[in-house]
Design a protein around this motif. Structure first.
Motif: not given
Length: 446
Positions: A1-15, A200-208
């Protein structure tokens, strides 16, 4: 689901965005490239001003037209800022200075685009009924991930920066070769360029997470964006809880971050060799793994006033230890609380501010937080540059002399204590003068 995907990608983005291989040697990188302490301070002011100018407009744009485009822009800007750093040529002062100016502008712009937008994107992706429970867990997970990220980046960055360590590694591999300092200085920067590409790759995988505002004529769009900025700023000014969080946040953050910025200079002051800087960062990060759970517990069992009270005492104790440095590892151990306090501060600001802000203006409100924090940091960095010049003149020494730095540290605890008292007084005055406004307008939104 986008909810869990965005949360995980957010963690990776910040790291990936924050765990940079040159951070253990940040200050001495500037100095070893031929810049002075004064130029170092001025360049950080450039970074802060860039972030300040772009911070809130980027948050308003994120709220109106989508958070993902701003986060992607942050990833692109990070790649560009690291590419500029990799072009550095030691021994060419003017070229180095202007490349650093470009780097600081790009870095400030990246920070402004990410600040507010990334957190709002992740927070609003969570189920509304579960946000107050899930968000502290995500932030604790982020803290653990950042701790591990800093373990890797601190060890690798400091070891690769030191030519003796690199030569020792080569000998261990059977290669008897010396490596010039001018070469090893660039190794952490090249690694950061690689992590920027991954970011940059991580940000491109995020969804609105929200439906962006429909496109409209540019003039109307700009007018509505600025209207949103003024509306959110007015709400934060009138709302006691938001105002207090912003004021105490900027006082705490600017002082802690200034020390973290010059930490490598402090290590030199107490006699720690460069090759050990990564070990220090590793130790602090491992402690961060342990304390990540304490953040959730603190937020659950204590209120916001109690949490900021004990955190202020920890920061003051760390600054007093820095003001009276003990030689060797004892001196380092006594300032470890300053490193850990930044993690708690970021957790508390995120947790308490997200709880009270409206979803439609979340990125703008979080950008106001970033704006005030960066403005305070830039101002304090500039004051630090002036302070070293004044202390150096009083002692008849160069501003870059370690004795000047040591003398400058003695004023920091008193500055922090004084600004905390002033902040507390301002918050109390604002509470008395705006209680009526908040009752009639600010709180009706929640």
């Amino acid at each position: 689901m986008p909810q869990h995907s965005n949360a995980s990608l957010f963690v990776w983005f910040r790291i990936l965005f924050n765990c940079r291989f040159y951070y253990p040697v940040f200050t001495i990188l500037f100095l070893d490239l031929g810049l002075s302490i004064g130029e170092f301070a001025a360049l950080n002011v450039v970074w802060a001003l860039t972030s300040v100018v772009l911070e809130v407009p980027s948050g308003a744009l994120a709220d109106r037209y989508g958070r993902r485009p701003l986060v992607v822009a942050a990833g692109i800007l990070m790649v560009l800022e690291m590419a500029v750093l990799c072009l550095m040529q030691p021994g060419h002062h003017d070229l180095v200075l202007w490349l650093f100016v470009a780097n600081r502008v790009l870095s400030g712009a990246a920070e402004a685009c990410a600040s507010g937008a990334d957190e709002a994107l992740a927070y609003d992706s969570l189920p509304e009924a579960e946000r107050s429970t899930l968000w502290p867990q995500i932030m604790a997970r982020l803290s653990r991930g950042m701790a591990l990220g800093f373990v890797v980046s601190s060890i690798v960055g400091s070891v690769l920066y030191d030519p003796h360590s690199v030569a020792a590694m080569l000998r261990f591999m059977g290669l008897n070769a010396d490596v010039a300092k001018t070469t090893t200085m660039k190794l952490p920067l090249l690694l950061c360029l690689g992590t920027a590409a991954l970011c940059l790759v991580v940000t491109l995988r995020m969804t609105e997470a929200r439906t962006p505002t429909p496109k409209m004529p540019m003039l109307q769009s700009m007018r509505e964006a600025w209207g949103s900025i003024l509306q959110t700023g007015g709400w934060m000014w009138r709302t006691r809880a938001a105002f207090a969080l912003i004021v105490f946040g900027l006082v705490f953050d600017s002082m802690i971050r200034l020390f973290l910025t010059v930490a490598s200079n402090f290590y030199r002051l107490v006699g720690i060799e460069e090759g050990w800087y990564g070990v220090i960062g590793t130790g602090v990060s491992l402690l961060g793994l342990v304390t990540a759970g304490w953040m959730e517990t603190s937020a659950r069992v204590m209120n916001v006033r109690q949490n900021f009270l004990w955190l202020g005492l920890v920061v003051l104790g760390g600054l007093l230890a820095a003001a009276h440095p003990q030689p060797g590892w004892a001196g380092v151990a006594l300032v470890v609380p300053l490193f850990l306090s930044m993690r708690f501060l970021q957790f508390f600001l995120s947790h308490y501010l997200n709880e009270i802000v409206d979803s439609a203006q979340r990125a703008t409100a979080l950008s106001f937080r970033g704006l005030t924090i960066n403005l305070a940091y830039g101002t304090l960095t500039l004051l630090f540059g002036w302070q070293t010049g004044w202390v150096g003149g009083r002692l008849h020494l160069s501003a870059d002399d370690p004795r000047v730095f040591a003398e400058s540290l003695k004023l920091w605890p008193w500055w922090f204590a004084g600004t905390v008292v002033l902040a507390g007084g301002w918050v109390l005055l604002r509470s008395f003068s705006t209680a009526k406004d908040e009752h009639s307008g600010g709180e009706s939104r929640h």
